[in-house]
Design a protein around this motif. Structure first.
Motif, PDB file in Angstrom:
ATOM      1  N   LEU A 185       0.860  -1.110  -0.017  1.00 48.86           N
ATOM      2  CA  LEU A 185      -0.083   0.015  -0.011  1.00 48.86           C
ATOM      3  C   LEU A 185       0.988   1.220   0.018  1.00 48.86           C
ATOM      4  CD1 LEU A 185      -2.722  -1.096   2.510  1.00 48.86           C
ATOM      5  CD2 LEU A 185      -3.208  -0.892   0.128  1.00 48.86           C
ATOM      6  N   ALA A 186       2.014   1.309   0.703  1.00 52.95           N
ATOM      7  CA  ALA A 186       2.967   2.473   0.996  1.00 52.95           C
ATOM      8  C   ALA A 186       3.924   2.427   0.112  1.00 52.95           C
ATOM      9  CB  ALA A 186       3.452   2.391   2.205  1.00 52.95           C
ATOM     10  N   GLN A 187       4.063   1.272  -1.009  1.00 53.84           N
ATOM     11  CA  GLN A 187       5.066   1.265  -1.899  1.00 53.84           C
ATOM     12  C   GLN A 187       6.708   1.523  -1.252  1.00 53.84           C
ATOM     13  OE1 GLN A 187       4.574   0.342  -5.590  1.00 53.84           O
ATOM     14  NE2 GLN A 187       3.072  -0.547  -4.332  1.00 53.84           N
ATOM     15  N   LEU A 188       6.973   0.653  -0.267  1.00 50.97           N
ATOM     16  CA  LEU A 188       8.211   0.737   0.410  1.00 50.97           C
ATOM     17  C   LEU A 188       9.124  -0.299  -0.054  1.00 50.97           C
ATOM     18  CD1 LEU A 188       6.744   1.704   4.083  1.00 50.97           C
ATOM     19  CD2 LEU A 188       8.298   3.268   2.479  1.00 50.97           C
ATOM     20  N   TRP A 189       8.917  -0.626  -1.345  1.00 53.52           N
ATOM     21  CA  TRP A 189       9.632  -1.905  -1.760  1.00 53.52           C
ATOM     22  C   TRP A 189      11.242  -1.622  -1.378  1.00 53.52           C
ATOM     23  CZ3 TRP A 189       6.657  -5.900  -1.985  1.00 53.52           C
ATOM     24  CH2 TRP A 189       5.124  -5.315  -2.503  1.00 53.52           C
ATOM     25  N   ASP A 190      11.417  -0.354  -1.626  1.00 52.06           N
ATOM     26  CA  ASP A 190      12.886   0.403  -1.540  1.00 52.06           C
ATOM     27  C   ASP A 190      13.314   0.550  -0.398  1.00 52.06           C
ATOM     28  OD1 ASP A 190      13.443  -0.705  -4.368  1.00 52.06           O
ATOM     29  OD2 ASP A 190      12.639   1.251  -4.788  1.00 52.06           O
ATOM     30  N   ALA A 191      12.677   0.459   0.811  1.00 52.69           N
ATOM     31  CA  ALA A 191      12.998   0.971   2.290  1.00 52.69           C
ATOM     32  C   ALA A 191      13.944   0.189   2.947  1.00 52.69           C
ATOM     33  CB  ALA A 191      11.653   0.788   3.068  1.00 52.69           C
ATOM     34  N   HIS A 192      14.076  -1.241   2.668  1.00 49.40           N
ATOM     35  CA  HIS A 192      15.360  -2.094   3.226  1.00 49.40           C
ATOM     36  C   HIS A 192      16.384  -1.732   2.741  1.00 49.40           C
ATOM     37  CE1 HIS A 192      17.406  -5.514   4.653  1.00 49.40           C
ATOM     38  NE2 HIS A 192      16.306  -5.661   5.576  1.00 49.40           N
ATOM     39  N   PRO A 193      17.551  -1.474   3.599  1.00 48.08           N
ATOM     40  CA  PRO A 193      17.734  -1.986   4.824  1.00 48.08           C
ATOM     41  C   PRO A 193      17.298  -0.607   6.047  1.00 48.08           C
ATOM     42  CG  PRO A 193      19.768  -1.420   4.228  1.00 48.08           C
ATOM     43  CD  PRO A 193      18.738  -1.143   3.132  1.00 48.08           C
ATOM     44  N   ARG A 194      16.926   0.412   5.649  1.00 45.93           N
ATOM     45  CA  ARG A 194      16.749   1.535   6.664  1.00 45.93           C
ATOM     46  C   ARG A 194      15.864   2.509   6.050  1.00 45.93           C
ATOM     47  NH1 ARG A 194      19.181   6.145   4.736  1.00 45.93           N
ATOM     48  NH2 ARG A 194      20.681   5.833   3.278  1.00 45.93           N
ATOM     49  N   PHE A 195      14.983   3.015   7.136  1.00 49.52           N
ATOM     50  CA  PHE A 195      14.341   4.407   6.721  1.00 49.52           C
ATOM     51  C   PHE A 195      15.282   5.411   6.898  1.00 49.52           C
ATOM     52  CE2 PHE A 195      10.660   2.101   9.099  1.00 49.52           C
ATOM     53  CZ  PHE A 195      10.142   1.640   7.880  1.00 49.52           C
ATOM     54  N   PRO A 196      15.208   6.626   6.030  1.00 52.51           N
ATOM     55  CA  PRO A 196      15.893   7.683   6.069  1.00 52.51           C
ATOM     56  C   PRO A 196      15.533   8.554   7.713  1.00 52.51           C
ATOM     57  CG  PRO A 196      14.278   8.081   4.627  1.00 52.51           C
ATOM     58  CD  PRO A 196      14.052   6.478   5.143  1.00 52.51           C
ATOM     59  N   PRO A 197      16.467   9.356   7.894  1.00 46.04           N
ATOM     60  CA  PRO A 197      16.059  10.221   9.239  1.00 46.04           C
ATOM     61  C   PRO A 197      14.588  11.117   9.027  1.00 46.04           C
ATOM     62  CG  PRO A 197      18.343  10.456   8.196  1.00 46.04           C
ATOM     63  CD  PRO A 197      17.769   9.638   7.345  1.00 46.04           C
ATOM     64  N   ALA A 198      14.021  11.006   9.867  1.00 43.20           N
ATOM     65  CA  ALA A 198      12.809  11.836   9.770  1.00 43.20           C
ATOM     66  C   ALA A 198      12.729  13.177   9.455  1.00 43.20           C
ATOM     67  CB  ALA A 198      11.909  11.534  11.070  1.00 43.20           C
ATOM     68  N   ARG A 199      13.949  13.748  10.130  1.00 48.05           N
ATOM     69  CA  ARG A 199      14.076  15.164   9.806  1.00 48.05           C
ATOM     70  C   ARG A 199      15.198  15.531   9.013  1.00 48.05           C
ATOM     71  NH1 ARG A 199      12.537  18.267  14.154  1.00 48.05           N
ATOM     72  NH2 ARG A 199      14.018  19.838  13.752  1.00 48.05           N
ATOM     73  N   MET A 200      15.371  14.658   8.049  1.00 45.37           N
ATOM     74  CA  MET A 200      16.257  15.180   7.026  1.00 45.37           C
ATOM     75  C   MET A 200      16.316  16.271   6.216  1.00 45.37           C
ATOM     76  SD  MET A 200      15.599  12.129   3.982  1.00 45.37           S
ATOM     77  CE  MET A 200      14.186  12.375   2.700  1.00 45.37           C
ATOM     78  N   PHE A 201      14.931  16.943   5.976  1.00 43.04           N
ATOM     79  CA  PHE A 201      14.567  18.359   5.198  1.00 43.04           C
ATOM     80  C   PHE A 201      15.034  19.281   6.160  1.00 43.04           C
ATOM     81  CE2 PHE A 201      11.916  15.137   2.708  1.00 43.04           C
ATOM     82  CZ  PHE A 201      12.524  15.311   1.628  1.00 43.04           C
ATOM     83  N   LEU A 202      15.029  19.171   7.551  1.00 39.94           N
ATOM     84  CA  LEU A 202      15.023  19.979   8.326  1.00 39.94           C
ATOM     85  C   LEU A 202      16.634  20.134   8.963  1.00 39.94           C
ATOM     86  CD1 LEU A 202      12.008  19.131  10.682  1.00 39.94           C
ATOM     87  CD2 LEU A 202      12.201  20.692   8.662  1.00 39.94           C
ATOM     88  N   ASP A 203      17.227  19.286   8.842  1.00 38.76           N
ATOM     89  CA  ASP A 203      18.786  19.432   9.381  1.00 38.76           C
ATOM     90  C   ASP A 203      19.821  19.614   8.273  1.00 38.76           C
ATOM     91  OD1 ASP A 203      17.631  18.550  11.674  1.00 38.76           O
ATOM     92  OD2 ASP A 203      18.197  16.543  11.523  1.00 38.76           O
ATOM     93  N   GLY A 204      19.389  20.448   7.021  1.00 37.95           N
ATOM     94  CA  GLY A 204      20.343  20.652   6.153  1.00 37.95           C
ATOM     95  C   GLY A 204      21.114  19.804   5.632  1.00 37.95           C
ATOM     96  N   SER A 205      20.846  18.696   5.595  1.00 37.56           N
ATOM     97  CA  SER A 205      21.408  17.480   4.946  1.00 37.56           C
ATOM     98  C   SER A 205      20.947  17.393   3.605  1.00 37.56           C
ATOM     99  CB  SER A 205      21.081  16.075   5.424  1.00 37.56           C
ATOM    100  OG  SER A 205      19.629  15.815   5.648  1.00 37.56           O
ATOM    101  N   LYS A 206      21.744  16.745   2.558  1.00 39.83           N
ATOM    102  CA  LYS A 206      21.376  16.631   1.239  1.00 39.83           C
ATOM    103  C   LYS A 206      21.081  15.017   1.002  1.00 39.83           C
ATOM    104  CE  LYS A 206      24.401  20.306  -0.271  1.00 39.83           C
ATOM    105  NZ  LYS A 206      25.584  20.636  -1.216  1.00 39.83           N
ATOM    106  N   PRO A 207      19.750  14.607   1.091  1.00 35.34           N
ATOM    107  CA  PRO A 207      19.171  13.202   1.165  1.00 35.34           C
ATOM    108  C   PRO A 207      19.242  12.835  -0.418  1.00 35.34           C
ATOM    109  CG  PRO A 207      17.397  14.888   1.386  1.00 35.34           C
ATOM    110  CD  PRO A 207      18.761  15.641   1.617  1.00 35.34           C
ATOM    111  N   SER A 208      19.401  11.566  -0.633  1.00 34.28           N
ATOM    112  CA  SER A 208      19.452  10.920  -1.869  1.00 34.28           C
ATOM    113  C   SER A 208      18.246  10.590  -2.316  1.00 34.28           C
ATOM    114  CB  SER A 208      19.874   9.470  -1.678  1.00 34.28           C
ATOM    115  OG  SER A 208      19.201   8.521  -1.183  1.00 34.28           O
ATOM    116  N   GLY A 209      17.991  10.662  -3.648  1.00 30.05           N
ATOM    117  CA  GLY A 209      16.533  10.561  -4.279  1.00 30.05           C
ATOM    118  C   GLY A 209      15.928   9.443  -3.786  1.00 30.05           C
TER     119      GLY A 209
END
Length: 211
Positions: free
Chosen positions: A160-184
């Motif tokens: 339902l959530a289409q989380l097929w690529d979520a393994h092995p880890r979830f990204p940080p919840a605050r990644m857009f707030l902490d000034g990081s440069k998240p991957s696609g």
């Protein structure tokens, strides 16, 4: 064009509040949106008893829709109750409590009575609508139930959530707030856990997990 799901707030006892002739202000009532999926924590707001069936007529066509709707305050309580279950179900992927905190802050002070998901554009992507609705129903039936093991519970939520690529880890919840440069990849998975707000989609409300 993309297929979207919308998390909506409303004072009407209905699902799909943007349908029909009733007033709907997307800038205030669309809490978040997401393409090609129903985000994981949106599902955590609801239980099987919250599913409602309604018939709509649009452009001369009849649509029989099934979607969840819940009193907003109760939905926030159900979210909190579901987090330990989801963290156990997705053990090894990472914690969801910080995600839940950010998500809760987008909901708690909304001046509306109900929260619901407009999911028609996602449901119509499935090969079988009957199968899609059964997966949705079973996912909500088991949500938060840590006492009853279901070997397909994780698979249903990933579907339902289409989380097929979520393994092995979830990204940080605050990644857009902490000034990081998240991957696609991290941007996609983050959206499929929380959904996206006005800053990234130019629609709906601003959300506390986007800078």
């Amino acid at each position: 064009m993309a297929n979207w799901a919308y998390l909506c707030a409303t004072d009407r006892e209905t699902i799909y509040p943007s349908f029909g002739d009733q007033p709907y202000d997307a800038s205030k009532q669309t809490i978040a949106s997401q393409t090609y999926s129903i985000p994981l924590l949106w599902l955590a707001l609801f239980r099987e008893s919250d599913l409602i069936q309604r018939t709509f007529t649009q452009e001369g066509k009849t649509l029989l829709a099934i979607a969840p709707r819940c009193d907003l305050r109760r939905a926030v309580g159900q979210l909190d109750a579901a987090i330990p279950y989801l963290e156990e179900l997705f053990y090894g992927y990472g914690k969801l409590d910080e995600y839940a905190q950010l998500f809760r802050s987008a909901l708690e002070n909304l001046p509306y009575q109900y929260v619901t998901i407009e999911l028609e554009e996602i449901a119509c992507m499935a090969k079988s609508r009957v199968e899609f609705e059964e997966i949705l129903r079973k996912s909500l039936a088991h949500m938060g139930n840590e006492d009853e093991f279901d070997p397909k519970a994780q698979w249903r939520l990933i579907y339902l959530a289409q989380l097929w690529d979520a393994h092995p880890r979830f990204p940080p919840a605050r990644m857009f707030l902490d000034g990081s440069k998240p991957s696609g990849r991290d941007c996609v998975i983050h959206g499929r856990i929380l959904g996206s707000g006005r800053n990234s989609t130019s629609q709906g409300r601003t959300v506390p997990w986007e800078s």
